[in-house]
Design a protein around this motif. Structure first.
Motif, short mmCIF file in Angstrom:
data_model
loop_
_atom_site.label_atom_id
_atom_site.label_comp_id
_atom_site.label_asym_id
_atom_site.label_seq_id
_atom_site.Cartn_x
_atom_site.Cartn_y
_atom_site.Cartn_z
N ARG A 147 39.08 41.55 33.09
CA ARG A 147 38.33 42.49 33.91
C ARG A 147 37.53 43.44 33.03
O ARG A 147 36.36 43.71 33.31
N ILE A 148 38.14 43.91 31.96
CA ILE A 148 37.42 44.78 31.02
C ILE A 148 36.20 44.03 30.49
O ILE A 148 35.07 44.55 30.47
N VAL A 189 34.61 41.25 31.62
CA VAL A 189 33.61 40.88 32.63
C VAL A 189 32.78 42.10 33.01
O VAL A 189 31.55 42.02 33.13
N ASN A 190 33.44 43.24 33.20
CA ASN A 190 32.69 44.46 33.55
C ASN A 190 31.70 44.84 32.45
O ASN A 190 30.57 45.24 32.73
N LEU A 201 28.77 42.32 32.74
CA LEU A 201 27.93 42.55 33.92
C LEU A 201 27.12 43.84 33.75
O LEU A 201 25.95 43.90 34.11
N ASP A 202 27.76 44.89 33.22
CA ASP A 202 27.03 46.14 32.97
C ASP A 202 25.90 45.90 31.97
O ASP A 202 24.80 46.45 32.12
N ARG A 217 23.05 44.16 33.63
CA ARG A 217 22.35 45.08 34.52
C ARG A 217 21.44 46.00 33.72
O ARG A 217 20.30 46.24 34.09
N GLN A 240 27.23 37.72 40.04
CA GLN A 240 28.54 37.61 40.68
C GLN A 240 28.94 36.16 40.90
O GLN A 240 30.08 35.76 40.65
N THR A 286 29.76 34.51 37.56
CA THR A 286 31.05 34.97 37.06
C THR A 286 32.18 34.24 37.77
O THR A 286 33.13 33.77 37.13
N MET A 325 37.58 40.23 39.11
CA MET A 325 36.32 40.79 39.62
C MET A 325 36.56 42.01 40.52
O MET A 325 35.60 42.60 41.02
N ASN A 326 37.83 42.33 40.71
CA ASN A 326 38.20 43.52 41.50
C ASN A 326 37.58 43.45 42.90
O ASN A 326 36.93 44.40 43.35
N CYS A 327 37.75 42.30 43.54
CA CYS A 327 37.26 42.15 44.91
C CYS A 327 38.27 41.32 45.68
O CYS A 327 39.27 40.86 45.14
#
Lengths: 189, 161
Positions: A75-76, A78-79, A82-83, A86, A142, A145, A164-166
Motif C-alpha cells: 500500500r505504501i 502503490v500510493n 500513483l501519487d 499524478r 486504478q 494497479t 488499494m484501500n478500497c
C-alpha cells in the motif's frame, strides 16, 4: 526458523537495523518490479521503491499487525507510485506519447518468459502479448494497479482491495472495466 | 430496461468469491447466454495470459541499490526538519528578514554624525552650538520676564527689572 515479515517489521519499529536489512532483501525485487509495472521507468521505479523502504523504516512502529506486512508495504509503494504519476501527469502529456515497448531499454517481447507453445504460433502469440501489455499500460492508473496486483503479484481480490484501500466490489469494477477494454483491443486486431 | 447480464459478478465468479444464490444465478444465466459465456472465457484467458507473461523490469545492481538505500536512510536520520520542509524553512527565514528590516526602520531618523555637523557649520558660516545656546537663552529670558510679570505686584516701586 525464519522470522515472519510481521515479526521483522515489529523489530524494525524497535530499532533493529538488521531486521530492516532482512526485510529489504526479501522485498526489494518485488518492490522494484511492482513499481516498474506501474511506472514503466527503471530509474523512477528504483527511487520510489527505495522511498517505500524509507517510509517503512520511519513508520514501522505504527505497524499494528492487523494486516499482513506485504499488504501494508504494498500500500505504501502503490500510493507512492500513483501519487508520482499524478504529479507528473502534465509533463507526460506535454511529451509525445511513447509506446511502453519503445520506452524501455529492452523491448517487451524480449523480456517475456520463453513460451511453451507450438513454434508456428510463437511469433503471432508474442506479438499479441506485446500488444496486450501495451494496452495494459494505457489503462487508467486504478485499473492498471488492480490488474498488476492480481496477475503479476498474485494477490486475491480481497488483498488487492486492502492494498488499494478500497472495497472488494470496487476492485471488481476496476478489473471488469480493464478486462473489457483489453478484450476489445485484442478483438480489434 | 434490458435483460440482466452479469458484469462484475463475472469477476467474482472467476475468483471464486461468489457463493450461494448469487453464484447459482450467474451459473444459470451462463447456461443460456453465449455472449456472457464468451466474455467469461475471454476474461479468464486474459487473466491467465497476463499472469504468465508479465514482463520483467530492466536488471538492477542490488549491491548498488542497497548502498544507495543506506546512504538515503542515514541522510534522513541526520537531517533536520528543514530538509523535509524547505518551503517552511524559506518562509521562516523570509519572515525573520522582514522583521529585522521593520525593526531597523522603526528606530526613527538617524542622528547626524559629528562629521556631518562640522560640514554644515563650515558651509553656513554659523556656529550651530551658539544657535542652540541662544535658543535656550532666549527661552530663559522669556521665562524670567514671565516671572517678573507674575510678581509685578510684589516688586517694590522704583526697582528696575
Amino acid at each position: 526458523m525464519e522470522p515472519t515479515d510481521e515479526a521483522l517489521c515489529r523489530r524494525v519499529g524497535e530499532g533493529d537495523e538488521a531486521a530492516f536489512d532482512l526485510l529489504v532483501a526479501r522485498y526489494q525485487g518485488r518492490a522494484y518490479r511492482l513499481a516498474w509495472s506501474l511506472l514503466r521507468d527503471a530509474d523512477e521505479a528504483r527511487d520510489l521503491s527505495q522511498e517505500a523502504f524509507l517510509r517503512l523504516h520511519r513508520n514501522a512502529a505504527r505497524f499494528e499487525g492487523r494486516a499482513r506486512f506485504s499488504t501494508w508495504f504494498y500500500r505504501i509503494l502503490v500510493n507512492l507510485c500513483l501519487d508520482h504519476r499524478r504529479r507528473t501527469r502534465w509533463w507526460r502529456r506535454i511529451m509525445a506519447p511513447v509506446d511502453a515497448a519503445e520506452e524501455s531499454e529492452t523491448p517487451l517481447v524480449e523480456r517475456q518468459p520463453a513460451p511453451l507453445l507450438d513454434p508456428a504460433d510463437t511469433v503471432e502469440r508474442e506479438r499479441t502479448t506485446t500488444r496486450l501489455w501495451q494496452a495494459v499500460d494505457r489503462l487508467s492508473a486504478q485499473q492498471r494497479t488492480a490488474v498488476v496486483l492480481q496477475t503479476q503479484e498474485g494477490l486475491s481480490t480481497a488483498e488487492v482491495a486492502a492494498v488499494m484501500n478500497c472495497a472488494e466490489a470496487t476492485v471488481r469494477v476496476h478489473l471488469h472495466r480493464a478486462l473489457t477494454t483489453l478484450r476489445k483491443t485484442l478483438r480489434q486486431e | 430496461m434490458g435483460p440482466w447480464h452479469p458484469e462484475t459478478e463475472l469477476i467474482a465468479y472467476l475468483d471464486g468469491s461468489l457463493a450461494g444464490e448469487a453464484r447459482a444465478r450467474v451459473a444459470a444465466h451462463l447456461d443460456g447466454c453465449a455472449e456472457c459465456r464468451a466474455a467469461l472465457e475471454d476474461f479468464g484467458g486474459l487473466l491467465a495470459r497476463l499472469a504468465a507473461t508479465a514482463p520483467e523490469p530492466p536488471p538492477l545492481s542490488w549491491g548498488r541499490y542497497g548502498v544507495d538505500l543506506r546512504v538515503r536512510r542515514e541522510a534522513r536520520q541526520g537531517a533536520g526538519w528543514w530538509m523535509f520542509r524547505p518551503l517552511q524553512a524559506a518562509l521562516s527565514v523570509g519572515l525573520v528578514a522582514v522583521l529585522l528590516v521593520l525593526a531597523v526602520q522603526s528606530t526613527g531618523p538617524r542622528p547626524i554624525a559629528n562629521g556631518g555637523l562640522a560640514a554644515l557649520e563650515v558651509a553656513s558660516g554659523v556656529r550651530l552650538d551658539v544657535i542652540r545656546t541662544y535658543t535656550l537663552l532666549e527661552r530663559l529670558d522669556l521665562l524670567e520676564d514671565l516671572d517678573v510679570i507674575v510678581q509685578l505686584d510684589r516688586l517694590a516701586p522704583g526697582s528696575e527689572g
